[in-house]
Design a protein around this motif. Sequence first.
Motif, short mmCIF file in Angstrom:
data_model
loop_
_atom_site.label_atom_id
_atom_site.label_comp_id
_atom_site.label_asym_id
_atom_site.label_seq_id
_atom_site.Cartn_x
_atom_site.Cartn_y
_atom_site.Cartn_z
N LEU A 100 60.33 -10.62 -13.64
CA LEU A 100 60.22 -12.07 -13.61
C LEU A 100 59.77 -12.59 -14.96
O LEU A 100 60.37 -13.51 -15.53
N LEU A 101 58.72 -11.99 -15.51
CA LEU A 101 58.24 -12.41 -16.84
C LEU A 101 59.30 -12.19 -17.90
O LEU A 101 59.50 -13.04 -18.77
N TYR A 102 59.98 -11.06 -17.84
CA TYR A 102 61.07 -10.76 -18.77
C TYR A 102 62.14 -11.86 -18.68
O TYR A 102 62.60 -12.37 -19.70
N GLY A 103 62.52 -12.22 -17.45
CA GLY A 103 63.55 -13.23 -17.26
C GLY A 103 63.15 -14.61 -17.75
O GLY A 103 63.99 -15.40 -18.16
N ILE A 104 61.86 -14.89 -17.70
CA ILE A 104 61.36 -16.20 -18.16
C ILE A 104 61.28 -16.23 -19.69
O ILE A 104 61.65 -17.21 -20.32
N VAL A 105 60.81 -15.14 -20.29
CA VAL A 105 60.57 -15.09 -21.74
C VAL A 105 61.83 -14.79 -22.54
O VAL A 105 62.11 -15.42 -23.55
N ILE A 106 62.60 -13.80 -22.10
CA ILE A 106 63.79 -13.35 -22.84
C ILE A 106 65.01 -14.04 -22.23
O ILE A 106 65.44 -13.70 -21.14
N ASN B 105 65.40 -14.99 -11.24
CA ASN B 105 63.96 -15.16 -11.47
C ASN B 105 63.23 -15.55 -10.19
O ASN B 105 62.17 -15.01 -9.89
N TRP B 106 63.79 -16.48 -9.43
CA TRP B 106 63.17 -16.88 -8.16
C TRP B 106 63.14 -15.71 -7.18
O TRP B 106 62.14 -15.48 -6.48
N GLY C 270 59.81 -13.79 -5.51
CA GLY C 270 59.63 -13.51 -4.08
C GLY C 270 59.46 -12.03 -3.79
O GLY C 270 58.61 -11.64 -2.99
N LEU C 271 60.27 -11.21 -4.46
CA LEU C 271 60.15 -9.76 -4.26
C LEU C 271 58.80 -9.24 -4.74
O LEU C 271 58.16 -8.43 -4.07
N ALA C 272 58.36 -9.72 -5.89
CA ALA C 272 57.07 -9.27 -6.43
C ALA C 272 55.95 -9.60 -5.45
O ALA C 272 55.19 -8.71 -5.05
N GLY C 273 55.86 -10.84 -5.06
CA GLY C 273 54.79 -11.25 -4.14
C GLY C 273 54.90 -10.58 -2.79
O GLY C 273 53.92 -10.07 -2.24
N GLY C 274 56.11 -10.55 -2.24
CA GLY C 274 56.33 -9.97 -0.92
C GLY C 274 56.04 -8.49 -0.87
O GLY C 274 55.36 -8.00 0.05
N MET C 275 56.55 -7.75 -1.83
CA MET C 275 56.34 -6.29 -1.83
C MET C 275 54.87 -5.95 -2.03
O MET C 275 54.34 -5.07 -1.34
#
Length: 158
Positions: free
Chosen positions: A103-109, A125-126, A130-135
């Motif tokens: 997610l951070l990669y997708g926002i920055v790069i 990114n969205w 969701g995957l980050a938080g959910g997992m």
Amino acid sequence: MTETHDRTVRYAEPPVQKAAMIIGIVFLVVGVAGFIPGITTGVDALAFAGHESGAMLLGIFQVSILHNIVHLLFGVLGLVFAAGIGGARSYLVIGGLVYAALLLYGIVIRGDHPANFVPLNTADNWLHAGLAGGMILLGLLLPPTRTARVGAPRTARA
């Protein structure tokens, strides 16, 4: 099935293992779907890696061959780690952290940046958020043991 003391435990029976198994299966399906025309638009523009890949899974999520392979590997890992409680929990939490990093990669790069080797768009990114938080939440909050069934008959021990 394996015998442990006085009860039989099935593969991925506890909730945390079921979650890892289900997420693993979903990643396998997504990885395969990324190569199927009709499910993925622009398969003829599917690049190995890089932001210039023109393929879109479900017409929404930008994918590449490398992206699809990573989904397949993530799926296999989910099924392997679902075999044990500790492995399932680790898969969910560490996998969630990997998606937070993506997610951070997708926002920055973005765009034609030289470090942009993964095709990611806003929808990706969205999804990664969701995957980050959910997992991570599943890995930390799901109980490691099988939940008792309401109304399940109890057997007397000799």
